[in-house]
Design an enzyme around this catalytic site. Structure first.
Site, PDB file in Angstrom:
ATOM      1  N   ARG A   1       1.015  -1.037   0.190  1.00 13.14           N
ATOM      2  CA  ARG A   1       0.223   0.050  -0.150  1.00 13.14           C
ATOM      3  C   ARG A   1       0.994   1.380  -0.454  1.00 13.14           C
ATOM      4  O   ARG A   1       2.379   0.890   0.218  1.00 13.14           O
ATOM      5  CB  ARG A   1      -0.952   0.170   1.302  1.00 13.14           C
TER       6      ARG A   1
ATOM      7  N   ASP B   1      -1.812  -0.381   9.120  1.00 11.07           N
ATOM      8  CA  ASP B   1      -0.425   0.366   8.761  1.00 11.07           C
ATOM      9  C   ASP B   1       0.679   0.293   8.899  1.00 11.07           C
ATOM     10  O   ASP B   1       1.892  -0.030   8.083  1.00 11.07           O
ATOM     11  CB  ASP B   1      -1.116   1.577   8.904  1.00 11.07           C
TER      12      ASP B   1
ATOM     13  N   GLU C   1      -0.682  16.419   6.708  1.00 13.38           N
ATOM     14  CA  GLU C   1      -0.109  15.341   6.176  1.00 13.38           C
ATOM     15  C   GLU C   1       0.250  14.988   4.661  1.00 13.38           C
ATOM     16  O   GLU C   1      -0.826  15.660   4.680  1.00 13.38           O
ATOM     17  CB  GLU C   1      -1.255  14.448   7.361  1.00 13.38           C
ATOM     18  N   GLU C   2       0.923  13.850   4.997  1.00 13.58           N
ATOM     19  CA  GLU C   2       0.557  13.242   2.904  1.00 13.58           C
ATOM     20  C   GLU C   2       0.933  13.907   2.200  1.00 13.58           C
ATOM     21  O   GLU C   2       0.265  13.729   1.772  1.00 13.58           O
ATOM     22  CB  GLU C   2      -0.787  12.232   3.483  1.00 13.58           C
TER      23      GLU C   2
ATOM     24  N   ASP D   1      -4.846  17.258   5.491  1.00 20.47           N
ATOM     25  CA  ASP D   1      -6.113  18.001   6.221  1.00 20.47           C
ATOM     26  C   ASP D   1      -6.726  16.911   7.412  1.00 20.47           C
ATOM     27  O   ASP D   1      -7.825  17.103   6.624  1.00 20.47           O
ATOM     28  CB  ASP D   1      -6.741  19.374   6.574  1.00 20.47           C
TER      29      ASP D   1
ATOM     30  N   GLY E   1     -10.487  20.358   7.851  1.00 22.41           N
ATOM     31  CA  GLY E   1     -10.576  20.549   6.425  1.00 22.41           C
ATOM     32  C   GLY E   1     -11.071  19.692   5.125  1.00 22.41           C
ATOM     33  O   GLY E   1     -10.032  18.664   5.581  1.00 22.41           O
TER      34      GLY E   1
ATOM     35  N   ASP F   1     -10.434  16.693  -0.703  1.00 20.23           N
ATOM     36  CA  ASP F   1     -10.424  15.384   0.039  1.00 20.23           C
ATOM     37  C   ASP F   1     -11.873  14.653  -0.251  1.00 20.23           C
ATOM     38  O   ASP F   1     -12.740  15.133  -0.333  1.00 20.23           O
ATOM     39  CB  ASP F   1     -10.217  16.348   1.166  1.00 20.23           C
TER      40      ASP F   1
ATOM     41  N   TYR G   1      -5.243   5.704  -2.088  1.00 18.40           N
ATOM     42  CA  TYR G   1      -4.228   7.391  -2.451  1.00 18.40           C
ATOM     43  C   TYR G   1      -4.377   7.762  -3.741  1.00 18.40           C
ATOM     44  O   TYR G   1      -3.986   6.925  -4.819  1.00 18.40           O
ATOM     45  CB  TYR G   1      -3.246   7.065  -1.586  1.00 18.40           C
TER      46      TYR G   1
END
EC number: 3.2.1.18
Length: 469
Positions: free
Chosen positions: A118, A151, A276-277, A293, A297, A324, A406
């Site tokens: 992943r 993960d 993040e990411e 976020d 958000g 998002d 993703y």
């Protein structure tokens, strides 16, 4: 002519021929020595020319062998000088995106030994593009693949293959990692690899195949990084890392690395509330990142990184068509460029966007609630005008009936401009598909084009009933 005269004549002729042959051999020897020591000086500068002080790395040194009358002459081919990337070319102007690569990992796993993975991504050096992913320490048709929805386990490693080559048993395991980022500075690969305990993880910085530096968790709450490529400009690479709550205030820092060594760390500043990411791309002379976020958000944070003075600014993408998932429907979604929109902000998914003048190109799931389907489009004024919603050039990458996951950006330098490309993770298995016990993915990759293009859908395509349980 009497016998004595014949003997003298034959001897004289033989001596003459021998002398000529001897002189020819001397000439050949002189020529060989001259060519060998001259070595085709590769346009050496004049003796009074100032030479650069920085080190020059020779990528390869090829010797060409030429055979001449049984005499070997070595001719040196001028070596190629490898330089740091600076990404100073303009961004390519595009009309949309065209298909580039698809690895079909899950379909191939039905009959072959393919890694469970992943968090995939793509990054390129000056010659080739490579796909990366975080492996689960097992192939799919293996009992160890049970419950690979988790993960962070100590068996996860960063895998690296040439783009389009599925992660087979011969795949290189670059490092131990359950979170990662990679980039090529023009001379060598940098890998940022995070592993360890949730409350005390370690980030290792591996450059040119060697461990150069490391840093430990600073907030003791799942140190993590981009899950896509970092960016290097003139020998300095930058990567965004976060440690802290995934649903509250966290501590995000931007690290600057030179040949694997951390040279500076800057705290996040600006109006972004949670980062993040990040999906980062070069925007010479700086670097720009579009992030996730996971707190407040569903509009995406923007992080601007100044590579010269290490200063940081942050905001949010202006487009009212937010990127998002989950998110509100497009009629009720909002973004004011500066703050999180407080619309279904909890949870999220890694994604990307990039500026194009006042406009913005972006990708997102088609579903506003689930990681299903995938689309791209351009929002007019989406980079500069709050809550802009004028959409053009929409493309379906994965139809809404199929799963996605993703997604992230990577940049490719062409002869005259820098092209933007993206990948989409196509997740299969648990949680949604409970017939099997594993969770893994394949990828599909598109790149910007200035030409025309058609339509289609490029889902994972594996029949779950054909798959090992």
């Amino acid at each position: 002519m009497n016998p004595n005269q014949k003997i003298i004549t034959i001897g004289s002729v033989s001596l003459t021929i021998a002398t000529v042959c001897f002189l020819m051999q001397i000439a050949i020897l002189v020529t060989t020595v001259t060519l060998h020591f001259k070595q085709y000086e590769c346009d050496s500068p004049a003796s009074n020319q100032v030479m650069p002080c920085e080190p020059i790395i020779i990528e390869r040194n090829i010797t060409e062998i030429v055979y001449l009358n049984n005499t070997t002459i070595e001719k040196e081919i001028c070596p190629k000088v490898v330089e740091y990337r600076n990404w100073s070319k303009p961004q390519c102007q595009i009309t949309g995106f065209a298909p580039f690569s698809k690895d079909n990992s899950i379909r191939l796993s039905a009959g072959g030994d393919i890694w469970v993975t992943r968090e995939p991504y793509v990054s390129c050096d000056h010659g080739k593009c490579y796909q990366f992913a975080l492996g689960q320490g097992t192939t799919l048709d293996n009992k160890h693949s049970n419950d690979t929805i988790h993960d962070r386990i100590p068996h996860r490693t960063l895998l690296m293959n040439e783009l389009g080559v599925p992660f087979h048993l011969g795949t290189r395991q670059v490092c131990i990692a359950w979170s990662s980022s990679s980039c090529h500075d023009g001379k060598a690969w940098l890998h940022v690899c995070i592993t360890g305990d949730d409350k005390n993880a370690t980030a290792s910085f591996i450059y040119d195949g060697r461990l150069v530096d490391s840093i430990g968790s600073w907030s003791q709450n799942i140190l993590r990084t981009q899950e896509s490529e970092c960016v290097c400009i003139n020998g300095t690479c930058t990567v965004v890392m976060t440690d802290g709550s995934a649903s509250g205030r966290a501590d995000t820092r931007i690290l600057f690395i030179e040949e694997g060594k951390i040279v500076h760390i800057s705290p996040l500043s600006g109006s972004a509330q949670h980062v993040e990411e990040c999906s980062c791309y070069p925007r010479y002379p700086g670097v720009r990142c579009i992030c996730r976020d996971n707190w407040k958000g569903s509009n995406r944070p923007v992080v601007d990184i100044n590579m010269e003075d290490y200063s940081i600014d942050s905001s949010y993408v202006c487009s009212g068509l937010v990127g998002d998932t989950p998110r509100n429907d497009d009629r009720s979604s909002n973004s004011n460029c500066r703050n999180p929109n407080n619309e279904r902000g909890n949870q999220g998914v890694k994604g990307w966007a990039f500026d194009n003048g006042d406009d913005v190109w972006m990708g997102r799931t088609i579903s506003k609630d689930l990681r299903s389907g995938y689309e791209t489009f351009k929002v007019i004024g989406g980079w500069s005008t709050p809550n802009s919603k004028s959409q053009i050039n929409r493309q379906v990458i994965v139809d809404s009936d199929n799963r996605s996951g993703y997604s992230g950006i990577f940049s490719v330098e062409g002869k005259s401009c820098i092209n933007r490309c993206f990948y989409v993770e196509l997740i299969r298995g648990r949680k949604q598909e409970t017939r099997v016990w594993w969770t893994s993915n394949s990828i599909v990759v598109f790149c910007g084009t200035s030409g025309t293009y058609g339509t289609g859908s490029w889902p994972d395509g594996a029949n779950i009933n054909f798959m090992p349980i």
